[in-house]
Design a protein around this motif. Structure first.
Motif, PDB file in Angstrom:
ATOM      1  N   SER A   1       0.850  -1.187   0.000  1.00 29.83           N
ATOM      2  CA  SER A   1       0.000   0.000   0.000  1.00 29.83           C
ATOM      3  C   SER A   1       0.884   1.234   0.000  1.00 29.83           C
ATOM      4  O   SER A   1       1.975   1.236   0.584  1.00 29.83           O
ATOM      5  CB  SER A   1      -0.904   0.009   1.233  1.00 29.83           C
ATOM      6  N   ASP A   2       0.421   2.296  -0.632  1.00 25.09           N
ATOM      7  CA  ASP A   2       1.202   3.534  -0.675  1.00 25.09           C
ATOM      8  C   ASP A   2       0.940   4.434   0.528  1.00 25.09           C
ATOM      9  O   ASP A   2       1.481   5.534   0.606  1.00 25.09           O
ATOM     10  CB  ASP A   2       0.923   4.287  -1.974  1.00 25.09           C
ATOM     11  N   ILE A   3       0.097   3.978   1.451  1.00 24.94           N
ATOM     12  CA  ILE A   3      -0.065   4.644   2.743  1.00 24.94           C
ATOM     13  C   ILE A   3       0.442   3.688   3.810  1.00 24.94           C
ATOM     14  O   ILE A   3       0.002   2.538   3.886  1.00 24.94           O
ATOM     15  CB  ILE A   3      -1.524   5.040   3.012  1.00 24.94           C
ATOM     16  N   SER A   4       1.364   4.161   4.615  1.00 23.82           N
ATOM     17  CA  SER A   4       1.942   3.328   5.661  1.00 23.82           C
ATOM     18  C   SER A   4       1.270   3.641   6.995  1.00 23.82           C
ATOM     19  O   SER A   4       1.159   4.794   7.394  1.00 23.82           O
ATOM     20  CB  SER A   4       3.446   3.580   5.763  1.00 23.82           C
ATOM     21  N   THR A   5       0.797   2.600   7.672  1.00 26.50           N
ATOM     22  CA  THR A   5       0.127   2.756   8.966  1.00 26.50           C
ATOM     23  C   THR A   5       0.935   2.051  10.046  1.00 26.50           C
ATOM     24  O   THR A   5       1.933   1.377   9.768  1.00 26.50           O
ATOM     25  CB  THR A   5      -1.293   2.173   8.912  1.00 26.50           C
ATOM     26  N   ASP A   6       0.480   2.177  11.284  1.00 22.22           N
ATOM     27  CA  ASP A   6       1.194   1.539  12.393  1.00 22.22           C
ATOM     28  C   ASP A   6       0.779   0.087  12.596  1.00 22.22           C
ATOM     29  O   ASP A   6       1.174  -0.540  13.575  1.00 22.22           O
ATOM     30  CB  ASP A   6       1.004   2.342  13.685  1.00 22.22           C
ATOM     31  N   VAL A   7      -0.011  -0.460  11.685  1.00 22.29           N
ATOM     32  CA  VAL A   7      -0.357  -1.884  11.692  1.00 22.29           C
ATOM     33  C   VAL A   7       0.321  -2.519  10.493  1.00 22.29           C
ATOM     34  O   VAL A   7      -0.070  -2.292   9.348  1.00 22.29           O
ATOM     35  CB  VAL A   7      -1.884  -2.099  11.638  1.00 22.29           C
ATOM     36  N   GLU A   8       1.347  -3.284  10.732  1.00 22.89           N
ATOM     37  CA  GLU A   8       2.184  -3.820   9.655  1.00 22.89           C
ATOM     38  C   GLU A   8       1.370  -4.622   8.646  1.00 22.89           C
ATOM     39  O   GLU A   8       1.571  -4.519   7.431  1.00 22.89           O
ATOM     40  CB  GLU A   8       3.291  -4.687  10.256  1.00 22.89           C
ATOM     41  N   GLU A   9       0.450  -5.447   9.159  1.00 18.48           N
ATOM     42  CA  GLU A   9      -0.352  -6.289   8.266  1.00 18.48           C
ATOM     43  C   GLU A   9      -1.171  -5.453   7.288  1.00 18.48           C
ATOM     44  O   GLU A   9      -1.432  -5.870   6.149  1.00 18.48           O
ATOM     45  CB  GLU A   9      -1.295  -7.182   9.081  1.00 18.48           C
ATOM     46  N   ASN A  10      -1.579  -4.277   7.722  1.00 15.74           N
ATOM     47  CA  ASN A  10      -2.433  -3.430   6.896  1.00 15.74           C
ATOM     48  C   ASN A  10      -1.683  -2.772   5.747  1.00 15.74           C
ATOM     49  O   ASN A  10      -2.298  -2.239   4.826  1.00 15.74           O
ATOM     50  CB  ASN A  10      -3.075  -2.342   7.779  1.00 15.74           C
ATOM     51  N   ASN A  11      -0.373  -2.803   5.789  1.00 16.69           N
ATOM     52  CA  ASN A  11       0.426  -2.109   4.782  1.00 16.69           C
ATOM     53  C   ASN A  11       0.681  -2.944   3.534  1.00 16.69           C
ATOM     54  O   ASN A  11       1.319  -2.475   2.591  1.00 16.69           O
ATOM     55  CB  ASN A  11       1.750  -1.662   5.390  1.00 16.69           C
ATOM     56  N   VAL A  12       0.185  -4.173   3.521  1.00 21.35           N
ATOM     57  CA  VAL A  12       0.280  -5.034   2.348  1.00 21.35           C
ATOM     58  C   VAL A  12      -1.135  -5.354   1.885  1.00 21.35           C
ATOM     59  O   VAL A  12      -1.973  -5.795   2.673  1.00 21.35           O
ATOM     60  CB  VAL A  12       1.040  -6.340   2.655  1.00 21.35           C
ATOM     61  N   VAL A  13      -1.418  -5.101   0.611  1.00 16.01           N
ATOM     62  CA  VAL A  13      -2.754  -5.302   0.044  1.00 16.01           C
ATOM     63  C   VAL A  13      -2.828  -6.697  -0.578  1.00 16.01           C
ATOM     64  O   VAL A  13      -1.913  -7.110  -1.302  1.00 16.01           O
ATOM     65  CB  VAL A  13      -3.058  -4.239  -1.032  1.00 16.01           C
TER      66      VAL A  13
END
Length: 341
Positions: free
Chosen positions: A81-93
């Motif tokens: 993902s082009d938005i990085s969050t503090d939940v690592e799993e959420n950063n991969v689509v």
């Protein structure tokens, strides 16, 4: 008698998981919604930034990077993902691809809030009819879930900034996927959004000229009004109501309101399809009709199907069959003049 039973069934379905949805703290969190603006401390200041985002035509334009990072394996696609969050799993689509054997058409599906399974039957139905189906995981869902969370409370919540960031991330992810599909040679790309997913699909259609058709199930314009009045979001309203009025919430979440992009959705090369449930207690029918009226005022003539069922009972026969057949006709229709004046 039947519809009374249907209403009770919908209510029981709405209660499922309700115990997990606790009242949480109201948080502005402007830095998530508007990067670089962390020192915002009042609702008025947040609303000013929301107004600016609404007037910024590039707010939903994902970074113009290349097609790097896509990995495809055994019917699955994953990419950063082009938005990085503090939940690592959420950063991969992650996205599930059901091939049709043709590069003629692709349909990207955006699921509902707190979905627990992908739409295997829909994917099979359309792939057998020449449409490749790609089911993307929205932020904090499926493979992107926050560890230990019982539902996707990070995508939609009383945290105003994180909600905007999450929807914007979903739009960026969807647009990145669509760009990949076009690079793979797909001629026509359509989007299908369900409930919360319809907001994402609608925003993508409003901002991405690569989308030729958009089907929005159980949709409306104002996400603020949906949260304030909907049966499934009572805990969020309970968190918001002591702190913020609905008029301010509408403004704070203005960038998420499809009504504000009606003119974008009126572009001549886009066709729209809307399915609403007249007994819906989650997305009230009046909110759906208000969006449809805004679209008509902008010059759009969407293909609208109204079904006498509730939000959850749309998934039951005969309603899901009627909605599916309507969607099939819409995706197969080549005559755009039937959709507009």
């Amino acid at each position: 008698m039947y519809h009374n039973w249907l209403d009770r069934w919908d209510e029981r379905r709405a209660r499922r998981g309700e115990e997990a949805k606790k009242v949480t703290d109201f948080i502005l969190d402007a830095g998530r919604a508007f990067p670089g603006e962390k020192r915002i401390e009042t609702i008025d200041e947040f609303c000013v930034l929301a107004d600016q985002a609404l007037s910024d035509s590039s707010f939903y334009d994902e970074p113009s990077g290349g097609g790097q990072g896509f990995e495809r394996h055994h019917g699955w696609l994953r990419f950063p993902s082009d938005i990085s969050t503090d939940v690592e799993e959420n950063n991969v689509v992650w996205a599930k691809i059901t091939e049709s054997g043709s590069l003629d058409r692709a349909l990207v599906i955006f699921h509902h809030w707190n979905a627990t399974a992908r739409n295997r039957q829909i994917a099979k139905f359309f792939s057998q009819r020449g449409i490749t189906v790609v089911e993307i995981a929205m932020p904090y869902h499926f493979e992107r879930s926050r560890p230990g969370s019982l539902y996707a409370d990070y995508m939609l919540s009383s945290n105003l900034g994180r909600t905007i960031q999450s929807v914007r991330q979903a739009v960026w992810d969807g647009r990145k996927l669509i760009r990949w599909l076009k690079s793979e040679g797909y001629r026509e790309v359509s989007v299908l959004g369900m409930s919360l997913g319809s907001w994402v699909a609608g925003l993508i259609a409003a901002h991405d000229p690569a989308v030729s058709k958009a089907s929005l199930f159980l949709t409306a314009g104002s996400l603020a009004d949906m949260v304030w009045t909907g049966r499934a979001t009572r805990s969020i309203r309970d968190s918001l109501e002591p702190v913020i009025e609905l008029t301010d919430l509408r403004r704070a979440w203005g960038p998420l309101n499809l009504e504000n992009y009606a003119h974008n959705l009126a572009r001549s090369d886009l066709e729209l399809h809307v399915v609403l449930a007249t007994r819906d207690k989650v997305v009230l029918p009046d909110l759906s009709r208000r969006l449809i009226q805004k679209l008509k005022e902008a010059g759009v003539r969407p293909n609208v199907l109204e079904l006498n069922c509730g939000h959850y009972s749309l998934a039951m026969p005969p309603y899901i069959l009627l909605a599916g057949l309507s969607l099939k006709r819409f995706l197969s229709c080549a005559d755009k003049s039937a959709q507009r004046k």
